[in-house]
Design an enzyme around this catalytic site. Structure first.
Site, PDB file in Angstrom:
ATOM      1  N   ASN A 191     -54.258  -1.151  19.401  1.00 58.48           N
ATOM      2  CA  ASN A 191     -53.976  -1.695  18.066  1.00 58.48           C
ATOM      3  C   ASN A 191     -55.235  -1.991  17.256  1.00 58.48           C
ATOM      4  O   ASN A 191     -55.195  -2.005  16.022  1.00 58.48           O
ATOM      5  CB  ASN A 191     -53.074  -2.929  18.155  1.00 58.48           C
ATOM      6  CG  ASN A 191     -53.656  -4.036  19.005  1.00 58.48           C
ATOM      7  OD1 ASN A 191     -54.520  -3.803  19.841  1.00 58.48           O
ATOM      8  ND2 ASN A 191     -53.168  -5.243  18.808  1.00 58.48           N
ATOM      9  N   GLU A 291     -57.043 -11.629  27.269  1.00 58.09           N
ATOM     10  CA  GLU A 291     -56.330 -11.963  26.024  1.00 58.09           C
ATOM     11  C   GLU A 291     -55.017 -11.211  26.109  1.00 58.09           C
ATOM     12  O   GLU A 291     -54.961 -10.006  25.926  1.00 58.09           O
ATOM     13  CB  GLU A 291     -57.149 -11.554  24.809  1.00 58.09           C
ATOM     14  CG  GLU A 291     -56.578 -12.085  23.507  1.00 58.09           C
ATOM     15  CD  GLU A 291     -55.808 -11.036  22.742  1.00 58.09           C
ATOM     16  OE1 GLU A 291     -54.549 -11.112  22.755  1.00 58.09           O
ATOM     17  OE2 GLU A 291     -56.428 -10.156  22.144  1.00 58.09           O
ATOM     18  N   CYS A 325     -51.760  -8.895  18.095  1.00 58.47           N
ATOM     19  CA  CYS A 325     -51.387  -9.918  19.076  1.00 58.47           C
ATOM     20  C   CYS A 325     -51.248 -11.303  18.451  1.00 58.47           C
ATOM     21  O   CYS A 325     -50.589 -12.172  19.018  1.00 58.47           O
ATOM     22  CB  CYS A 325     -52.413  -9.950  20.197  1.00 58.47           C
ATOM     23  SG  CYS A 325     -54.105 -10.150  19.626  1.00 58.47           S
ATOM     24  N   GLU A 499     -63.279 -15.099  23.753  1.00 58.57           N
ATOM     25  CA  GLU A 499     -64.135 -14.022  23.265  1.00 58.57           C
ATOM     26  C   GLU A 499     -64.662 -14.405  21.886  1.00 58.57           C
ATOM     27  O   GLU A 499     -64.185 -15.351  21.268  1.00 58.57           O
ATOM     28  CB  GLU A 499     -63.352 -12.712  23.199  1.00 58.57           C
ATOM     29  CG  GLU A 499     -62.896 -12.232  24.570  1.00 58.57           C
ATOM     30  CD  GLU A 499     -62.234 -10.876  24.528  1.00 58.57           C
ATOM     31  OE1 GLU A 499     -62.626 -10.007  25.325  1.00 58.57           O
ATOM     32  OE2 GLU A 499     -61.308 -10.678  23.715  1.00 58.57           O
TER      33      GLU A 499
END
Length: 518
Positions: A191, A291, A325, A499
């Site tokens: 994505n 993640e 997400c 991150e």
């Protein structure tokens, strides 16, 4: 997304079509022409191991298609266990020297890498659109986001400070230093074909680590173009390695997680696959950054600026055609402003222009493949069967490509699938609520917790709700939260570690040294 990416069960992948060796050159020449880049040398149709562009040992390839047109873009190698081991060994050998470079040397290389990304930004954005489908304007936004990670971590490289801890003993001095963790496995989703690479790779390189990257089979060309630019920037052979795979993803993923040479695994993808990888990495107690999936609540209180809330919902829900997400998945609107918000949102959504991302008037592109279409349709049908009302859209669009009409549903019940599963598509599902206490309970009634959003002009409520939401990131009066400088990550089953802003710490070991006899 496929396993070790997003949205599929760990082993449920269709086997890619294999192309004979004698046909390989024809495919590669065709793919280079199809992309239409200013610099065709950015198109790489081979994997990258130890400074060499290489094919799969058995000659197998994966065909990559444009989701907007269903046309083939080109092929990349279908690599397996042997090539993965070679890549890990190359990274291990390169670590011996790369880890000894100074922070300033790594800073300089990363700054050059960043400059090259900016120099080639038009080509890199076009690549994103061609293989992912998102509109070119969005792809340019992703490129800038992607490049910002390289810039950020270039600067972080020279800020990996240690510390001196006062000792209770006169003849002892306590010093803490930070050292690169070692070889890192990086597994990314489709994505954000570029940004998910740089968010991980930038931190790894800055820390002094070496890497083996497994990009998604749907969008490998962005990753390979970035490696080409990193090589031009001066990253030595073996420091970055790329293994492309689809049919062999299970054995490749297992090796990337269980190989004892690998010291860290960084993954972005679905929660089920994250759990699988976490279990594999646990066999050698590797450090992991995950993640995973989200199910973001988007809350509109009755004291909100409705125009701002609508604009926030549009960008938060429909960016990437809902395939992010952190996008809004459950939209809760307080009863007194429900009708106003719903009508304004539907009016805006009806004005979207869905189409090929390279066409200038396109506002929203396709979904990545037909499996994504099927999931959105299943969520729509389920909600309608449970009493929801269709306000706009609700079905696949005719013609080639994986296009689904941007959809708005109202009166969606709490037990609808869209409220219990992440849709990952252009579906805005509106649910009515009465009180703050009620909506916070609804928002937290999920095993995941990546991001959450709400709109309110009450300062007290802003603090209360922001603290009460069980997520790793909160957007108050905004639908956009992603930045290179923030600690990006979730809680509960949405992942481990952070991150971006604090990301370099995930790639370093902390070592304590006691100096005695002073």
């Amino acid at each position: 997304m496929p396993p070790f990416a997003r949205r599929l069960s760990p082993l449920a992948l269709a086997r890619p079509r294999l192309v004979p060796r004698q046909s390989l050159l024809r495919y590669r020449m065709a793919s280079t022409a199809v992309f239409g880049l200013k610099d065709p040398s950015l198109i790489r149709t081979q994997a990258y191991i130890d400074g060499r562009w290489v094919d799969a040992k058995d000659g197998g390839v994966i065909k990559v298609t444009n989701p907007a047109t269903e046309e083939e873009l080109g092929t990349v190698p279908e690599m397996g266990l042997a090539e993965t081991k070679e890549a890990i060994d190359a990274a291990s050998n390169a670590f011996k020297t790369w880890s000894k470079t100074t922070a300033k040397q790594r800073h300089d290389i990363l700054k050059t890498f960043y400059a090259l990304m900016q120099e080639h930004q038009d080509d890199l954005a076009r690549l994103i659109t061609l293989e992912n489908g998102k509109p070119l304007a969005e792809a340019k936004g992703e490129h800038n986001y992607s490049a910002s990670f390289i810039e950020w971590f270039a600067e972080e490289a020279v800020r990996t400070y240690g510390e001196v801890i006062p000792s209770p003993f006169p003849q002892l001095r306590n010093v803490v230093i930070k050292q690169p963790i070692g070889v890192v496995s990086i597994l990314t989703p489709w994505n954000f074909p570029s940004a998910m690479i740089t968010r991980k790779l930038g931190a790894a390189l800055a820390a002094g680590c070496t890497a083996v990257i497994k990009p998604p089979p749907e969008t490998p060309f962005s990753a390979l173009a970035l490696v080409e630019l990193a090589t031009r920037a001066g990253v030595p052979p073996g420091v970055i390695n790329v293994v492309t795979t689809q049919a062999n993803v299970s054995e490749v993923g297992r090796e990337l997680c269980e190989n004892t040479t690998v010291k860290k695994v960084s993954f972005t993808g679905s929660t089920p696959v994250a759990k699988l990888l976490y279990g594999l990495a646990a066999s050698t107690l590797k450090k992991v950054s995950i993640e995973a999936g989200g199910n973001a609540p988007f809350i509109v209180f009755d004291d909100a600026d409705i125009d701002a809330a609508v604009e926030g919902a549009l960008v938060c829900k429909f960016r990437g055609s809902g395939q992010t997400c952190v996008c809004a998945n459950r939209i809760y609107v307080q009863s007194s402003v429900y009708a106003e918000f719903a009508s304004r949102l539907a009016e805006k959504v009806a004005a979207f222009k869905v189409g090929n991302g390279l066409e200038k008037d396109t506002t929203h592109g396709p979904l990545i493949h037909d499996r994504a279409i099927e999931k959105v349709q299943r969520h729509v049908d389920d909600a309608l069967s449970k009493g929801a009302q269709l306000v706009h859209g609700g079905k696949r669009l005719p013609g080639p490509g994986s296009f689904f009409a941007p959809t708005v549903l109202s009166d969606v019940p709490a037990d609808a699938l869209v409220n219990t599963e992440e849709t990952f598509g252009p579906l805005a599902a509106l649910t009515r609520f009465e009180t703050e206490e009620e909506v916070v309970k609804l928002a937290n009634a999920t095993p995941v917790g990546l991001a959450g959003y709400f709109f309110s002009r009450d300062v007290g409520r802003v603090w209360r709700v922001a603290e009460a939401l069980e997520v790793g990131m909160v957007g108050t009066n905004t639908g956009l939260i992603s930045q290179a400088v923030i600690p990006f990550g979730g809680v509960k089953e949405s992942g481990l570690g952070r991150e971006g802003g604090h990301g370099i710490e995930e790639y370093m070991n902390v070592k304590f040294i006691a100096f005695g006899g002073l």
